[in-house]
Write an enzyme that holds these catalytic residues in place. Structure first.
Site, short mmCIF file in Angstrom:
data_model
loop_
_atom_site.label_atom_id
_atom_site.label_comp_id
_atom_site.label_asym_id
_atom_site.label_seq_id
_atom_site.Cartn_x
_atom_site.Cartn_y
_atom_site.Cartn_z
N GLY A 32 -3.07 8.29 6.04
CA GLY A 32 -1.93 7.59 6.64
C GLY A 32 -1.12 6.84 5.60
O GLY A 32 -1.24 7.10 4.41
N HIS A 35 4.00 9.03 2.82
CA HIS A 35 5.18 8.99 1.95
C HIS A 35 5.59 10.42 1.63
O HIS A 35 4.99 11.38 2.15
CB HIS A 35 4.87 8.17 0.68
CG HIS A 35 3.61 8.58 -0.03
ND1 HIS A 35 3.45 9.82 -0.59
CD2 HIS A 35 2.43 7.93 -0.24
CE1 HIS A 35 2.27 9.92 -1.15
NE2 HIS A 35 1.61 8.79 -0.94
N GLU A 36 6.57 10.57 0.75
CA GLU A 36 7.11 11.90 0.41
C GLU A 36 6.03 12.86 -0.09
O GLU A 36 6.15 14.07 0.09
CB GLU A 36 8.22 11.79 -0.64
CG GLU A 36 9.60 11.71 -0.08
CD GLU A 36 9.96 12.89 0.83
OE1 GLU A 36 9.78 14.04 0.42
OE2 GLU A 36 10.44 12.65 1.94
N HIS A 38 2.89 13.11 0.97
CA HIS A 38 2.28 13.69 2.17
C HIS A 38 3.27 14.66 2.85
O HIS A 38 2.89 15.73 3.30
CB HIS A 38 1.92 12.59 3.17
CG HIS A 38 0.96 11.56 2.65
ND1 HIS A 38 1.32 10.26 2.43
CD2 HIS A 38 -0.36 11.64 2.34
CE1 HIS A 38 0.29 9.57 2.00
NE2 HIS A 38 -0.75 10.39 1.92
N GLN A 62 -15.20 6.81 2.00
CA GLN A 62 -14.72 7.08 0.65
C GLN A 62 -14.28 5.82 -0.10
O GLN A 62 -13.81 5.89 -1.21
CB GLN A 62 -13.61 8.13 0.65
CG GLN A 62 -12.28 7.68 1.20
CD GLN A 62 -11.31 8.86 1.27
OE1 GLN A 62 -11.46 9.78 2.06
NE2 GLN A 62 -10.29 8.84 0.42
N GLN A 154 -10.15 15.66 -6.88
CA GLN A 154 -10.43 15.91 -5.46
C GLN A 154 -10.16 17.38 -5.11
O GLN A 154 -10.92 18.00 -4.35
CB GLN A 154 -9.55 14.99 -4.61
CG GLN A 154 -9.60 15.28 -3.12
CD GLN A 154 -8.90 14.20 -2.32
OE1 GLN A 154 -9.47 13.16 -2.03
NE2 GLN A 154 -7.66 14.44 -1.95
N SER A 187 0.17 5.64 -1.68
CA SER A 187 0.23 4.55 -0.70
C SER A 187 -0.11 3.23 -1.38
O SER A 187 0.35 2.16 -0.97
CB SER A 187 -0.75 4.81 0.44
OG SER A 187 -0.55 6.10 0.97
N ARG A 188 -0.92 3.30 -2.43
CA ARG A 188 -1.34 2.07 -3.12
C ARG A 188 -0.23 1.48 -4.00
O ARG A 188 -0.37 0.34 -4.46
CB ARG A 188 -2.60 2.32 -3.95
CG ARG A 188 -3.83 2.54 -3.11
CD ARG A 188 -5.11 2.54 -3.94
NE ARG A 188 -6.30 2.49 -3.11
CZ ARG A 188 -7.03 3.55 -2.77
NH1 ARG A 188 -6.70 4.75 -3.19
NH2 ARG A 188 -8.11 3.40 -2.00
P1 AMP Z 1 -4.24 10.27 0.91
O1 AMP Z 1 -3.61 9.84 2.17
O2 AMP Z 1 -3.95 9.39 -0.27
O3 AMP Z 1 -5.69 10.64 1.04
O4 AMP Z 1 -3.53 11.65 0.54
C1 AMP Z 1 -3.54 12.73 1.42
C2 AMP Z 1 -3.11 13.97 0.69
O5 AMP Z 1 -1.81 13.76 0.14
C3 AMP Z 1 -4.03 14.30 -0.49
O6 AMP Z 1 -4.23 15.70 -0.58
C4 AMP Z 1 -3.26 13.77 -1.66
O7 AMP Z 1 -3.55 14.43 -2.88
C5 AMP Z 1 -1.83 14.07 -1.23
N1 AMP Z 1 -0.90 13.23 -1.99
C6 AMP Z 1 -0.95 11.88 -2.17
N2 AMP Z 1 0.02 11.48 -2.99
C7 AMP Z 1 0.70 12.60 -3.35
C8 AMP Z 1 1.83 12.84 -4.20
N3 AMP Z 1 2.45 11.86 -4.85
N4 AMP Z 1 2.26 14.12 -4.33
C9 AMP Z 1 1.64 15.13 -3.68
N5 AMP Z 1 0.58 14.96 -2.87
C10 AMP Z 1 0.12 13.72 -2.71
#
Ligand code: AMP
Length: 291
Positions: A32, A35-36, A38, A62, A154, A187-188
């Protein structure tokens, strides 16, 4: 219209309906605070599949005990509007009890590729990721699942898990989305003050400098490691280089030199915020590749 489902039964009913109609399903697991980055995965899923399912679940497994589970940004309403704009058919937003039913006692552990880098700095992190992604893949039974290259280690862990456990899901890895200044979206990043953000930019700039050195003919692993570590040096005491390495794209073993392809991996801590980034690289003259 994006539909929100919260229970396993509802999700399974939807998946059964899709299967009966021979619709392909693309799946994007997220924490959740979308952002762009996702959204780029969701758009790719929409391009490739008949239906797209996104999960939004802040997976406690995690997060380490000293990490930011409680303050991790949450915005379900905003997230749903973004999913709607990306043509997502279903958002699976389970409760903790749905994802981890009482009595759950199974952990998925991927050995080897989890031992260094994020795995070493965040003990248990990849077990938490693999366990929850395995459950999500078992519930959503997607044809394809989409992950961002931004979390490079990952992607390696998930590919191994999917292969080893025999999930019938194709893992699709999509390019890292960045802000105009080069910082990878995360997100961080919301935790960063403007001054922190200036420091955070040391990470993508260091990776870029190493990439430029490779394009200029540098092949030695240690020279590239030193170059990245030096480029990330800061005069702020609370900014720390956690790792800067050149590794094999599949095994994540450090490379003595870049013979064909590799990945530059970096992690920088700015105050309490950890940033990770990476660049796939190749020796000039090597056929182009996609990580
Ligand atoms: P998260 O919500 O951080 O677990 O991310 C969910 C998915 O979005 C994961 O597969 C991340 O690698 C991907 N993701 C997060 N940030 C980016 C980004 N800047 N560019 C592309 N994919 C991203």
């Amino acid at each position: 219209m994006t539909r929100v489902v919260r229970s396993v039964d509802e999700l399974r009913d939807y998946v059964d309906w899709a299967r009966r109609n021979r619709y392909s399903i693309g799946f994007v697991p997220t924490l959740g605070a979308l952002h762009e980055g996702h959204l780029s995965l969701m758009r790719r899923s929409w391009d490739d599949n008949d239906l797209s399912v996104v999960s939004i679940y802040v997976n406690p497994l995690q997060f380490g005990p000293d990490e930011d589970l409680e303050r991790y940004p949450r915005d379900l309403e905003g997230d749903l509007a973004k999913c709607e704009s990306a043509h997502v058919d279903v958002v699976f937003a389970p409760t903790r009890a749905t994802m981890l039913p009482p009595g759950s006692c199974t952990t998925v552990h991927v050995a080897g590729v989890t031992s260094d880098f994020e795995g070493a700095l965040r003990p248990g992190h990849f077990d938490g990721v693999a366990t929850v992604v395995a459950r999500l893949l078992a519930l959503a039974e997607p044809d394809r699942a989409y992950f961002g290259r931004k979390d490079y280690q990952q992607t390696v862990v998930i590919r191994r898990m999917v292969r080893d456990l025999g999930f019938r899901t194709e893992v699709v890895v999509c390019p890292t989305q960045r802000d105009a200044d080069g910082l990878a979206l995360s997100s961080r990043n919301a935790y960063l003050t403007p001054e922190d953000r200036e420091q955070a930019l040391l990470l993508p700039r260091a990776l870029e400098a190493a990439e430029a050195a490779i394009a200029g003919g540098e092949t030695d692993g240690d020279v590239l490691r030193d170059l990245m570590a030096d480029a990330m040096e800061s005069d702020r005491e609370d900014v720390e280089v956690e790792y800067a390495d050149l590794v094999h794209p599949d095994t994540l073993q450090p490379l003595p030199a870049i013979e064909t392809r590799g990945v530059l991996l970096g992690a920088l801590r700015v105050g309490a915020t950890r940033l990770i980034d990476n660049r796939p690289v190749e020796r000039p003259g090597t056929a182009a590749w996609e990580a």
